[in-house]
Design a protein around this motif. Structure first.
Motif, mmCIF file in Angstrom:
data_model
loop_
_atom_site.group_PDB
_atom_site.id
_atom_site.type_symbol
_atom_site.label_atom_id
_atom_site.label_comp_id
_atom_site.label_asym_id
_atom_site.label_seq_id
_atom_site.Cartn_x
_atom_site.Cartn_y
_atom_site.Cartn_z
ATOM 1 N N ILE A 108 0.920 -1.309 0.181
ATOM 2 C CA ILE A 108 -0.018 0.067 -0.158
ATOM 3 C C ILE A 108 0.886 1.227 0.115
ATOM 4 O O ILE A 108 1.629 1.293 0.753
ATOM 5 N N VAL A 109 0.613 2.042 -1.248
ATOM 6 C CA VAL A 109 1.493 3.190 -1.110
ATOM 7 C C VAL A 109 0.567 4.475 -0.817
ATOM 8 O O VAL A 109 1.156 5.553 -0.891
ATOM 9 N N GLN A 110 -0.700 4.540 -0.833
ATOM 10 C CA GLN A 110 -1.622 5.649 -0.547
ATOM 11 C C GLN A 110 -2.922 5.187 -0.211
ATOM 12 O O GLN A 110 -3.459 4.018 -0.683
ATOM 13 N N ALA A 111 -3.491 5.872 0.948
ATOM 14 C CA ALA A 111 -4.984 5.681 1.225
ATOM 15 C C ALA A 111 -5.643 6.803 1.267
ATOM 16 O O ALA A 111 -5.167 8.144 1.416
ATOM 17 N N HIS A 112 -7.036 6.790 0.376
ATOM 18 C CA HIS A 112 -7.793 7.927 0.109
ATOM 19 C C HIS A 112 -9.220 7.717 0.936
ATOM 20 O O HIS A 112 -9.909 6.747 0.746
ATOM 21 N N ALA A 114 -12.776 8.010 1.266
ATOM 22 C CA ALA A 114 -14.020 7.941 0.170
ATOM 23 C C ALA A 114 -15.355 7.497 0.854
ATOM 24 O O ALA A 114 -15.606 6.510 0.814
ATOM 25 N N GLY A 115 -16.059 8.447 1.424
ATOM 26 C CA GLY A 115 -17.251 8.237 2.242
ATOM 27 C C GLY A 115 -16.857 7.244 3.120
ATOM 28 O O GLY A 115 -16.192 7.082 3.916
ATOM 29 N N ASP A 116 -17.988 5.990 2.858
ATOM 30 C CA ASP A 116 -17.885 4.846 4.028
ATOM 31 C C ASP A 116 -16.826 3.763 3.726
ATOM 32 O O ASP A 116 -16.559 2.780 4.115
ATOM 33 N N HIS A 117 -16.049 3.970 2.484
ATOM 34 C CA HIS A 117 -14.909 3.166 2.219
ATOM 35 C C HIS A 117 -13.602 4.152 2.030
ATOM 36 O O HIS A 117 -13.652 5.168 2.086
ATOM 37 N N THR A 118 -12.593 3.167 2.098
ATOM 38 C CA THR A 118 -11.303 3.719 1.893
ATOM 39 C C THR A 118 -10.533 3.288 0.762
ATOM 40 O O THR A 118 -10.901 2.041 0.283
#
Ligand SMILES: Cc1cc2nc3c(=O)[nH]c(=O)nc-3n(C[C@H](O)[C@H](O)[C@H](O)COP(=O)(O)O)c2cc1C
Length: 147
Positions: A108-112, A114-118
């Motif tokens: 994993i290089v990024q996490a964004h 986004a509402g009820d999800h990542t």
């Protein structure tokens, strides 16, 4: 989006002790070729959710058309998902399922948020694929390729 036909995957990760976790997912997409990046979207309410952030690693197992039962199992919370399932662990200690169409190992290089999800962006570290037919999901049901 139920009218958008997809494949079906089981995304696996692990806890600090190396115990396997995983869930069925079709919110999976390729993102970049150079560098090779893919994305997964994980529900913040999923039991498996905390382990992605902690381990910083995951495997996307692409299910074959003989693995509908595995898809159903990994879409069920609160059960021993890996009991009786054939798998081995990759270099990052994530589960690679037997008899799948293929798998993609990612860091994993990024996490964004986004509402009820990542949305997790993973850099691809290893891949493998077999010439067998995939399991499909369309309008809430499992399908197979007809040709
Ligand atoms: C075909 C299919 C696709 C799914 N896609 C996703 C997905 O992309 N992301 C997600 O977080 N959950 C997805 N789910 C739901 C999870 O598999 C389900 O919530 C699962 O019970 C979570 O397991 P856990 O709580 O043990 O982590 C999907 C379920 C099915 C049947």
């Amino acid at each position: 989006m139920g009218h958008f036909a997809t494949g079906v995957t089981v995304i696996t990760t692990r806890d600090e002790q190396g115990n396997p976790y995983g869930l069925t997912a079709n919110a999976v997409a390729s993102v970049s070729l150079v560098p090779p990046l893919i994305l997964i979207c994980v529900d913040k309410k999923a039991d498996t959710y905390p382990y992605f952030d902690r381990s910083k690693t995951f495997v996307v197992n692409i299910l074959s058309d003989s693995q509908e039962a595995i898809s159903r199992r990994f879409a069920t919370s609160g059960i021993e998902k890996f009991e009786g399932i054939g798998y081995h662990k990759n270099e990052s200690s994530c589960a690679v399922l037997d008899d799948a169409v293929g798998h993609v190992d990612c860091r994993i290089v990024q996490a964004h948020d986004a509402g009820d999800h990542t949305i997790y962006i993973g850099e691809v570290e290893a891949v493998d694929a077999n010439d067998i037919s995939p399991l499909l999901f369309f309008r809430g049901g499992y399908r197979k390729l007809s040709s």
